[in-house]
Design a protein around this motif. Structure first.
Motif, PDB file in Angstrom:
ATOM      1  N   ASN A  59       0.849  -1.180   0.000  1.00 14.14           N
ATOM      2  CA  ASN A  59       0.000   0.000   0.000  1.00 14.14           C
ATOM      3  C   ASN A  59       0.894   1.243   0.000  1.00 14.14           C
ATOM      4  OD1 ASN A  59      -2.050   1.797   0.231  1.00 14.14           O
ATOM      5  ND2 ASN A  59      -2.784   1.092   2.217  1.00 14.14           N
ATOM      6  N   THR A 114       4.745   4.364 -10.320  1.00 13.68           N
ATOM      7  CA  THR A 114       4.228   5.728 -10.190  1.00 13.68           C
ATOM      8  C   THR A 114       4.450   6.208  -8.765  1.00 13.68           C
ATOM      9  OG1 THR A 114       2.080   4.773  -9.693  1.00 13.68           O
ATOM     10  CG2 THR A 114       2.447   5.464 -11.969  1.00 13.68           C
ATOM     11  N   PRO A 139       1.852   8.085   5.219  1.00 12.56           N
ATOM     12  CA  PRO A 139       0.437   7.714   5.227  1.00 12.56           C
ATOM     13  C   PRO A 139      -0.209   8.469   6.396  1.00 12.56           C
ATOM     14  CG  PRO A 139       1.667   6.060   6.434  1.00 12.56           C
ATOM     15  CD  PRO A 139       2.636   7.189   6.098  1.00 12.56           C
ATOM     16  N   ILE A 180      -7.149  11.869  -4.427  1.00 11.85           N
ATOM     17  CA  ILE A 180      -6.040  11.370  -5.255  1.00 11.85           C
ATOM     18  C   ILE A 180      -6.493  11.365  -6.706  1.00 11.85           C
ATOM     19  CG2 ILE A 180      -4.480   9.446  -5.739  1.00 11.85           C
ATOM     20  CD1 ILE A 180      -4.746   8.545  -2.876  1.00 11.85           C
ATOM     21  N   ARG A 192      -9.239   8.347  -5.206  1.00  6.80           N
ATOM     22  CA  ARG A 192      -9.788   8.442  -3.850  1.00  6.80           C
ATOM     23  C   ARG A 192     -10.498   9.789  -3.749  1.00  6.80           C
ATOM     24  NH1 ARG A 192      -5.843   8.275   1.326  1.00  6.80           N
ATOM     25  NH2 ARG A 192      -5.243  10.328   0.577  1.00  6.80           N
ATOM     26  N   GLY A 229      -4.687   1.342  -1.570  1.00  7.07           N
ATOM     27  CA  GLY A 229      -5.254   1.517  -0.226  1.00  7.07           C
ATOM     28  C   GLY A 229      -6.766   1.452  -0.202  1.00  7.07           C
TER      29      GLY A 229
HETATM   30  P1  AMP Z   1      -2.903   7.326   3.298  1.00  7.16           P
HETATM   31  O1  AMP Z   1      -1.474   7.663   3.317  1.00  7.16           O
HETATM   32  O2  AMP Z   1      -3.368   6.515   4.442  1.00  7.16           O
HETATM   33  O3  AMP Z   1      -3.717   8.535   3.009  1.00  7.16           O
HETATM   34  O4  AMP Z   1      -3.006   6.387   2.060  1.00  7.16           O
HETATM   35  C1  AMP Z   1      -2.327   6.759   0.880  1.00  7.16           C
HETATM   36  C2  AMP Z   1      -3.193   6.421  -0.278  1.00  7.16           C
HETATM   37  O5  AMP Z   1      -2.539   6.808  -1.475  1.00  7.16           O
HETATM   38  C3  AMP Z   1      -3.494   4.945  -0.363  1.00  7.16           C
HETATM   39  O6  AMP Z   1      -4.854   4.752  -0.667  1.00  7.16           O
HETATM   40  C4  AMP Z   1      -2.598   4.524  -1.509  1.00  7.16           C
HETATM   41  O7  AMP Z   1      -3.105   3.380  -2.128  1.00  7.16           O
HETATM   42  C5  AMP Z   1      -2.605   5.759  -2.406  1.00  7.16           C
HETATM   43  N1  AMP Z   1      -1.419   5.842  -3.285  1.00  7.16           N
HETATM   44  C6  AMP Z   1      -0.178   6.167  -2.924  1.00  7.16           C
HETATM   45  N2  AMP Z   1       0.662   6.102  -3.972  1.00  7.16           N
HETATM   46  C7  AMP Z   1      -0.069   5.712  -5.036  1.00  7.16           C
HETATM   47  C8  AMP Z   1       0.223   5.455  -6.407  1.00  7.16           C
HETATM   48  N3  AMP Z   1       1.450   5.573  -6.890  1.00  7.16           N
HETATM   49  N4  AMP Z   1      -0.796   5.068  -7.206  1.00  7.16           N
HETATM   50  C9  AMP Z   1      -2.043   4.945  -6.729  1.00  7.16           C
HETATM   51  N5  AMP Z   1      -2.377   5.179  -5.429  1.00  7.16           N
HETATM   52  C10 AMP Z   1      -1.413   5.562  -4.593  1.00  7.16           C
END
Ligand code: AMP
Ligand code: MG
Length: 329
Positions: A59, A114, A139, A180, A192, A229
């Motif tokens: 994640n 990415t 995160p 996101i 997101r 995530g």
């Molecule tokens: P949080 O840090 O708890 O807000 O979670 C970070 C979120 O960003 C998670 O849902 C990850 O899956 C998403 N995320 C981070 N980097 C990427 C990426 N390169 N591509 C897609 N989603 C990402």
């Protein structure tokens, strides 16, 4: 480990930046939720973040930067769309997914090619990144699966003894995690939902912006969310939770009746009814934690009308918290 509690004074932020430079972990305020940060260029810092949070390491983390210029250090290219969004919205609650440069380790991106980049708002976090001299991978500063922290006290509840320092900043005003947006494909897509709406992104870019179809419903075997995530059951309070959906009078009546029924059985019941999407966003996570603390066993919440994108973003969190338990009334 002994966690140090720091203020937002300049000298304390410098201390926190030294911790980041040395490979340590710091909890810091942003306008969305508190972050659990480490040096984005250091694979060991990323591993330490996953360990502290108890988070699956597939994640990926968001890399926090001071602006478009620093974003160029981590993104293989900054397309015109990214330039425009940074200009219009940063610092702010928008994370952009772009192809990464090799300087970003696979540990930070969960193996993806990415990188997710964001320039958060707030004086303390801006100084923290600037003094650290590197992007900060972070995160949300909660134990995996618990509601995101919107107060430093909530982060401390989850992470005391597991991080080097906590910056005691102000409560978060946004209250839900950043929007996101994926800019690696032809058309921008929201991976997101957050306070920056697809309408706003369309307005800045002059092209339509939709949602990743995998995020609009309950987890479904057929659709894999592009933000890894989004597949986890986040934001869960310890209590069971039901979301009541329908005309406001019906919802109030149904919640009242159900609360009386549960109380008569001796079940500790809490209710959540919000005026609008923005106040729901600001208060939801803190309310979920408070109800847990009060020993609440059942939460009865009113759904927000789907008419506005901000409501949709908050409902995304409320649905996950409730395990998609919706009661139509
Ligand atoms: P949080 O840090 O708890 O807000 O979670 C970070 C979120 O960003 C998670 O849902 C990850 O899956 C998403 N995320 C981070 N980097 C990427 C990426 N390169 N591509 C897609 N989603 C990402
Ligand atoms: Mg999180």
């Amino acid at each position: 480990m002994k966690t140090r509690y720091l203020s937002t004074q300049d000298s304390d932020i410098r201390l926190a930046a030294d911790i980041i430079k040395d490979g340590g972990l710091v909890v810091f305020p942003t306008e969305t939720v508190y972050g659990l940060g480490g040096n984005a260029e250091d694979p060991l810092a990323a591993k330490a973040i996953y360990a502290a949070k108890g988070r699956p390491s597939d994640n990926p983390l968001i890399v926090h930067v001071t602006g478009a210029e620093m974003a160029r250090r981590y993104a293989a290219e900054l397309p015109e769309s990214a330039e425009k969004l940074a200009e219009a919205i940063w610092p702010g609650p928008l994370t952009m997914v772009l192809p990464k440069k090799p300087v970003v380790p696979d540990e930070t991106t969960g193996g993806l090619k990415t990188v997710a980049l964001r320039c958060p708002a707030g004086e303390a976090v801006a100084k923290l990144i600037e003094y650290s001299g590197v992007g900060i991978a972070a995160p949300s500063a909660n134990i995996s699966g618990r509601p995101s922290p919107t107060r430093w006290e909530h982060a401390a509840e989850d992470l005391d003894g597991k991080v080097d320092a906590v910056i005691q900043g102000p409560p978060c005003i946004g209250g839900i995690e950043s929007t996101i947006v994926d800019l690696t494909e032809e058309a921008p897509a929201i991976l997101r939902p957050g306070l920056i709406t697809p309408e706003r992104i369309s307005q800045v870019l002059g092209v339509p912006c939709g949602y990743d179809p995998a995020i609009t419903g309950p987890p479904d075997a057929g659709l894999v969310p592009r933000a890894p995530g989004m597949k986890y059951r986040h934001y869960a309070p310890r209590a069971a939770m039901a979301l009541f959906s329908g005309p406001p009078e019906n919802v109030r009546r149904a919640i009242g009746a159900r609360a009386a029924e549960l109380s008569a059985k001796g079940v500790r019941t809490g209710t959540l009814i919000y005026e609008d999407g923005l106040s729901a966003a600001e208060n939801l996570f803190a309310d979920l934690r408070r109800l847990d603390e009060e020993g609440c066993e059942y939460i009865l919440a009113s759904a927000l009308p789907a008419s506005e994108s901000v409501n949709y973003s908050v409902m995304n969190r409320m649905l996950k918290a409730a395990g998609y338990n919706i009661v139509e009334v």
